[in-house]
Design an enzyme around this catalytic site. Structure first.
Site, PDB file in Angstrom:
ATOM      1  N   GLU A  83      -6.953  -6.497  -4.831  1.00 60.83           N
ATOM      2  CA  GLU A  83      -7.996  -7.543  -4.814  1.00 60.83           C
ATOM      3  C   GLU A  83      -7.375  -8.939  -4.730  1.00 60.83           C
ATOM      4  O   GLU A  83      -7.993  -9.861  -4.193  1.00 60.83           O
ATOM      5  CB  GLU A  83      -8.909  -7.421  -6.032  1.00 60.83           C
TER       6      GLU A  83
ATOM      7  N   TYR B  69       4.923  -3.532 -10.313  1.00 60.54           N
ATOM      8  CA  TYR B  69       5.129  -2.340  -9.479  1.00 60.54           C
ATOM      9  C   TYR B  69       6.299  -2.536  -8.537  1.00 60.54           C
ATOM     10  O   TYR B  69       6.653  -3.672  -8.205  1.00 60.54           O
ATOM     11  CB  TYR B  69       3.831  -1.906  -8.804  1.00 60.54           C
TER      12      TYR B  69
ATOM     13  N   ASP C 225      -5.728  -4.024   2.717  1.00 61.45           N
ATOM     14  CA  ASP C 225      -6.461  -5.155   2.110  1.00 61.45           C
ATOM     15  C   ASP C 225      -6.687  -6.250   3.158  1.00 61.45           C
ATOM     16  O   ASP C 225      -7.729  -6.910   3.165  1.00 61.45           O
ATOM     17  CB  ASP C 225      -5.675  -5.737   0.925  1.00 61.45           C
TER      18      ASP C 225
HETATM   19  O1  KDG Z   1      -3.196  -2.293  -1.207  1.00 59.85           O
HETATM   20  C1  KDG Z   1      -2.013  -2.819  -1.765  1.00 59.85           C
HETATM   21  C2  KDG Z   1      -1.938  -2.346  -3.156  1.00 59.85           C
HETATM   22  O2  KDG Z   1      -1.786  -0.964  -3.153  1.00 59.85           O
HETATM   23  C3  KDG Z   1      -0.781  -2.930  -3.917  1.00 59.85           C
HETATM   24  O3  KDG Z   1      -0.832  -4.321  -3.951  1.00 59.85           O
HETATM   25  C4  KDG Z   1      -0.706  -2.407  -5.308  1.00 59.85           C
HETATM   26  O4  KDG Z   1      -2.897  -2.882  -6.104  1.00 59.85           O
HETATM   27  C5  KDG Z   1      -2.021  -2.079  -5.909  1.00 59.85           C
HETATM   28  C6  KDG Z   1      -2.256  -0.707  -6.267  1.00 59.85           C
HETATM   29  O5  KDG Z   1      -2.946  -0.482  -7.269  1.00 59.85           O
HETATM   30  O6  KDG Z   1      -1.780   0.178  -5.570  1.00 59.85           O
END
Ligand code: KDG
Length: 319
Positions: free
Chosen positions: A39, A93, A262
């Site tokens: 988001e 992450y 996204d």
């Molecule tokens: O779409 C990208 C996301 O996968 C990354 O930014 C990390 O939000 C994330 C997730 O929960 O995987």
């Protein structure tokens, strides 16, 4: 006074560590630090296109939380719906670039500040005057309180007549496959724009053929079903019988695809809110999505408003 955001969303922003080299993380010595999260990525993409997006989240009141806040400010994002929690950490992450396969991600987010978000965090007045609420299936998968927040957002959007866009963004590291349909259904049943990839279409509708899935979505009230096909572009279908597919854009180099989905959502949502024809919505969705793949962070590659006409051509009169 009405907040008058164009788009309101909620979720978790994380610090992303992207390795400087390919291969298993045990052998990686150097990482670069970014801000990311589905988001947040969408909010950045929409801000670059000129929309005002409210991103409701909680961050730890720690160095990583402050890093994300400064990234948000650098992108011109409104940070008034961001709360700092001194008792919980900001999530992190890592990406892992596998020489023989897809990019792999590792989360360190359990019990994070954002996972404590709950329905009490939403003030429905933030939706006054908004043109869209955007939700993804990641946030309800973070915790029960996050799930309740998303349901509250859905309810507030219904009460206030604000349309919803939804991307299931299925993350099997967060939710077991067999629980995915039950978790996603309330959101799919109430959204006007349903944006998802072919694997998600298969998981949620039992088919990879958008034409087979679409009637069920339209019965629920979905107006546009947009299916992402990665490098092959995307296809959009409406309950009015339109079916439009567009080829993907090819970036000069591909580093990693994370953030492309996204970007696709943001491009499509932007075009939809501008009243563009489906074809142009898809072209922008493909352009923003493809631009994410050229960089190691999630959102750094997204284009700015002044750049897009060079690729799409100027909008037709009336758009
Ligand atoms: O779409 C990208 C996301 O996968 C990354 O930014 C990390 O939000 C994330 C997730 O929960 O995987």
């Amino acid at each position: 006074m009405a907040a008058a955001y164009d788009v309101v969303t909620c979720g978790e922003a994380m610090v992303l560590f992207s390795p400087d080299t390919q291969g298993p993380l045990r052998h990686v010595a150097l990482f670069r630090k970014y801000a990311a999260g589905a988001e947040l990525n969408l909010s950045v993409a929409l801000a670059r296109l000129g929309l005002r997006t409210a991103f409701l989240t909680r961050l730890g009141d720690d160095e990583f939380g402050h890093h994300i806040l400064s990234c948000m400010r650098a992108e011109g994002l409104d940070t008034s719906l961001v709360r700092l929690d001194p008792t919980r950490s900001t999530a992190v992450y890592f990406k892992e670039y596998r020489p023989l396969g897809d990019t792999c991600v590792y989360y360190y987010r359990r019990g994070s500040a954002a996972s404590a978000l709950g329905p009490e965090d939403l003030d429905p007045s933030w939706l006054e005057g908004a043109r869209l609420v955007h939700l993804t299936g990641i946030t309800p998968a973070l915790s029960e309180s996050c799930h309740l927040l998303c349901l509250r957002m859905l309810e507030a959007a219904r009460e206030m007549g604000v349309p919803v866009s939804f991307d299931p963004n299925v993350r099997l590291k967060l939710v077991p496959r067999e629980e995915v349909p039950r978790l996603m259904e309330p959101f799919m049943r109430q959204c006007r724009l349903l944006l998802l990839n072919e694997a998600e279409l298969d998981l949620l509708f039992g088919t990879t053929d958008p034409g087979v899935a679409a009637p069920r979505a339209f019965e629920w009230g979905v107006e546009v079903l947009a299916v992402k096909r990665g490098a092959r572009g995307g296809v959009a279908l409406t309950g009015r019988g339109e079916v439009v597919s567009r080829e993907g854009f090819r970036p000069a180099r591909v580093v990693d695809p994370v953030g492309a989905g996204d970007g696709f959502d943001a491009g499509f949502v932007y075009g939809y809110l501008m009243g563009w024809p489906l074809e142009r919505c898809l072209n922008l969705a493909n352009l923003v999505g493809a631009s994410a793949t050229a960089v190691p962070g999630d959102y750094e590659g997204y284009p700015f408003r002044h750049e897009i006409d060079a690729y799409l051509g100027p909008p037709a009169a009336g758009c």
